[in-house]
Every structure is written in structure tokens, then in C-alpha cells.
Enzyme design. Sequence first.
Site, PDB file in Angstrom:
ATOM      1  N   GLU A 239      12.571  42.590  53.322  1.00  0.00           N
ATOM      2  CA  GLU A 239      11.210  43.148  53.955  1.00  0.00           C
ATOM      3  C   GLU A 239      10.285  41.786  53.835  1.00  0.00           C
ATOM      4  O   GLU A 239      10.538  40.890  53.114  1.00  0.00           O
ATOM      5  CB  GLU A 239      10.726  43.904  52.795  1.00  0.00           C
ATOM      6  CG  GLU A 239      10.824  45.427  53.185  1.00  0.00           C
ATOM      7  CD  GLU A 239       9.551  45.805  54.255  1.00  0.00           C
ATOM      8  OE1 GLU A 239       9.383  45.166  55.212  1.00  0.00           O
ATOM      9  OE2 GLU A 239       9.318  47.152  54.555  1.00  0.00           O
ATOM     10  N   ASP A 240       9.306  41.848  54.798  1.00  0.00           N
ATOM     11  CA  ASP A 240       8.348  40.820  54.906  1.00  0.00           C
ATOM     12  C   ASP A 240       7.215  41.036  53.880  1.00  0.00           C
ATOM     13  O   ASP A 240       6.925  39.943  53.327  1.00  0.00           O
ATOM     14  CB  ASP A 240       7.706  40.848  56.276  1.00  0.00           C
ATOM     15  CG  ASP A 240       7.117  42.168  56.739  1.00  0.00           C
ATOM     16  OD1 ASP A 240       7.429  43.063  55.937  1.00  0.00           O
ATOM     17  OD2 ASP A 240       6.557  42.464  57.913  1.00  0.00           O
TER      18      ASP A 240
ATOM     19  N   ASP B 143       3.542  46.259  50.645  1.00  0.00           N
ATOM     20  CA  ASP B 143       2.327  46.619  50.452  1.00  0.00           C
ATOM     21  C   ASP B 143       1.798  47.877  49.463  1.00  0.00           C
ATOM     22  O   ASP B 143       1.565  47.486  48.128  1.00  0.00           O
ATOM     23  CB  ASP B 143       1.556  46.666  51.896  1.00  0.00           C
ATOM     24  CG  ASP B 143      -0.225  47.063  51.625  1.00  0.00           C
ATOM     25  OD1 ASP B 143      -0.649  46.733  50.694  1.00  0.00           O
ATOM     26  OD2 ASP B 143      -0.568  47.625  52.511  1.00  0.00           O
TER      27      ASP B 143
ATOM     28  N   PHE C  37      -5.508  41.439  54.515  1.00  0.00           N
ATOM     29  CA  PHE C  37      -4.337  41.438  55.401  1.00  0.00           C
ATOM     30  C   PHE C  37      -3.615  40.113  56.000  1.00  0.00           C
ATOM     31  O   PHE C  37      -4.539  39.336  56.043  1.00  0.00           O
ATOM     32  CB  PHE C  37      -5.089  42.141  56.734  1.00  0.00           C
ATOM     33  CG  PHE C  37      -3.839  42.873  57.500  1.00  0.00           C
ATOM     34  CD1 PHE C  37      -3.336  44.112  57.144  1.00  0.00           C
ATOM     35  CD2 PHE C  37      -3.267  42.269  58.444  1.00  0.00           C
ATOM     36  CE1 PHE C  37      -2.385  44.760  57.691  1.00  0.00           C
ATOM     37  CE2 PHE C  37      -2.283  43.056  59.419  1.00  0.00           C
ATOM     38  CZ  PHE C  37      -1.835  44.266  58.690  1.00  0.00           C
TER      39      PHE C  37
ATOM     40  N   ARG D 291       2.516  36.917  65.059  1.00  0.00           N
ATOM     41  CA  ARG D 291       3.902  36.714  64.609  1.00  0.00           C
ATOM     42  C   ARG D 291       4.398  35.576  64.538  1.00  0.00           C
ATOM     43  O   ARG D 291       5.049  35.001  63.637  1.00  0.00           O
ATOM     44  CB  ARG D 291       4.665  37.736  65.255  1.00  0.00           C
ATOM     45  CG  ARG D 291       4.604  39.143  64.919  1.00  0.00           C
ATOM     46  CD  ARG D 291       5.815  40.014  65.228  1.00  0.00           C
ATOM     47  NE  ARG D 291       5.555  41.290  65.392  1.00  0.00           N
ATOM     48  CZ  ARG D 291       5.589  42.435  64.745  1.00  0.00           C
ATOM     49  NH1 ARG D 291       5.894  41.798  63.293  1.00  0.00           N
ATOM     50  NH2 ARG D 291       5.049  43.663  64.886  1.00  0.00           N
TER      51      ARG D 291
HETATM   52  P1  IMP Z   1       4.100  49.518  52.760  1.00  0.00           P
HETATM   53  O1  IMP Z   1       4.666  50.883  53.169  1.00  0.00           O
HETATM   54  O2  IMP Z   1       2.554  50.026  52.390  1.00  0.00           O
HETATM   55  O3  IMP Z   1       4.643  49.098  51.246  1.00  0.00           O
HETATM   56  O4  IMP Z   1       4.074  48.375  53.866  1.00  0.00           O
HETATM   57  C1  IMP Z   1       4.927  48.089  54.360  1.00  0.00           C
HETATM   58  C2  IMP Z   1       4.770  47.526  55.911  1.00  0.00           C
HETATM   59  O5  IMP Z   1       3.413  47.535  56.447  1.00  0.00           O
HETATM   60  C3  IMP Z   1       5.252  46.171  55.718  1.00  0.00           C
HETATM   61  O6  IMP Z   1       6.467  46.090  55.937  1.00  0.00           O
HETATM   62  C4  IMP Z   1       4.595  45.583  56.972  1.00  0.00           C
HETATM   63  O7  IMP Z   1       4.923  45.678  58.172  1.00  0.00           O
HETATM   64  C5  IMP Z   1       3.206  46.387  57.133  1.00  0.00           C
HETATM   65  N1  IMP Z   1       2.073  45.629  56.324  1.00  0.00           N
HETATM   66  C6  IMP Z   1       1.713  45.792  55.029  1.00  0.00           C
HETATM   67  N2  IMP Z   1       0.544  44.902  54.825  1.00  0.00           N
HETATM   68  C7  IMP Z   1       0.459  44.047  55.844  1.00  0.00           C
HETATM   69  C8  IMP Z   1      -0.033  42.838  56.165  1.00  0.00           C
HETATM   70  O8  IMP Z   1      -1.101  42.417  55.166  1.00  0.00           O
HETATM   71  N3  IMP Z   1      -0.143  42.261  57.153  1.00  0.00           N
HETATM   72  C9  IMP Z   1       1.025  42.640  58.058  1.00  0.00           C
HETATM   73  N4  IMP Z   1       1.660  43.690  57.791  1.00  0.00           N
HETATM   74  C10 IMP Z   1       1.613  44.380  56.775  1.00  0.00           C
HETATM   75 MG    MG Z   2       7.396  45.362  57.632  1.00  0.00          MG
END
Ligand code: IMP
Ligand code: MG
Length: 175
Positions: free
Chosen positions: A96-97, A100, A150, A163
Site C-alpha cells: 500500500e502507498d 490513512d 494530505f 503522482r
Molecule cells: P484509508 O482507507 O483511509 O486507509 O485510505 C486508503 C487510501 O486513501 C490510500 O491507499 C490512498 O490511496 C488514499 N489516501 C489516503 N490519504 C492520502 C493522502 O494523504 N494522499 C493521497 N492519497 C491518500
Molecule cells: Mg492507495
Amino acid sequence: MQPLRLLLHRQEIGQRVEALAQCIDADYRGRAPVLLAVLKGAFVFLADLVRHLHLPLEIEFVRLASYGTRTQTSGQVELLLGPRLPLTGRDVIIVEDIIDTGLSVRWLVDYLERQRPATIRVCALLVRSTARSDPALRVDYVGFEIGQGFVVGYGLDMGEKYRSLPDIYVVEGTA
Ligand code: IMP
Ligand code: MG
């Protein structure tokens, strides 16, 4: 357009990715894991990570939607693509990148478990400190723990932009 503030320089990212690869190499010695990357954000991280690994690995992709084009989570996860590779009995490493809220990765682990892989581990380049303290969420390999704001670059986007930036930035005004 909001200004960007440098958070992680490419050199720091590179060193950390190499260190993560060394851990994975050691932990999976003698095995052939499937690296399951979450599109689109993880594509740069995956490409750098696998080139430091010496395992006979395979690569698979899934695409999830939880964000749309804004900077707020929708609270729902949807599988838009894959996985096609059979994962039963395999050692799966989710790549995963950023984690959050942890919603996407929790959903994905749950989804993959139905295919009965031998093991599932999670490798994330970035993890928010708020998600790190969640006991229901286990992240096995963490690149960097970050705070609020962000982030973009190194695969991560805001509304599909940024990106391709080689470094990681915080978008000013989002912290
Ligand atoms: P989560 O489900 O809240 O953990 O978020 C997962 C996805 O939201 C990540 O895999 C990202 O693709 C996107 N995301 C969350 N925060 C950021 C950010 O700060 N920048 C860019 N993408 C984000
Ligand atoms: Mg992602």
C-alpha cells in the site's frame, strides 16, 4: 493550486525502501510470496521495492476505490479490479502507498482471507500515526509514520495529479 511542502526527499525514501526489502527478503527466505499492490498509488513504491528483493516473487494488482477525487474518505470500499492470480495457499504481501484510516486495508484483508492464502502481511510506505494506534489494524512493514496533512508524490495523488513527483510533499492547508 495549493503550494506543496517537502516531507520526504527521494534519497530518504530510497534508503527506507531498501531497508524494508532487506526485512522482507530475510522474513520470506525460501518462499515465493505474491506482492499484491493496491492501484494506483502503490505503483511507484512497488516498482522500487521489488527491484531490491531477491525472492522468486510474483506480482498482482487490485484496484480499490474509497476516495474518489477529493481528500476525504467516503467511508465505503469498492473493488474495481482483480485479483486474478489464485491466492489459495500463497504468502500474500499487500503493498500500500498510505494507510490513512485503515478502512481499505482492513476491507482488503477480509476480502482476501476468503481465498484462504497461507499468510497475509501488510507493507505500507506511509502510515498515519492515528491508524498506527488502532489495535485492530496490523501493519507488518512500515516505511514512515506520518502525521496529518494530505500527501502527494511518489505515486500518491490529489485528484490524479502529482503522482510522478519523485519526492513526497504535504499539500499546504490540509494539515
Ligand atoms: P484509508 O482507507 O483511509 O486507509 O485510505 C486508503 C487510501 O486513501 C490510500 O491507499 C490512498 O490511496 C488514499 N489516501 C489516503 N490519504 C492520502 C493522502 O494523504 N494522499 C493521497 N492519497 C491518500
Ligand atoms: Mg492507495
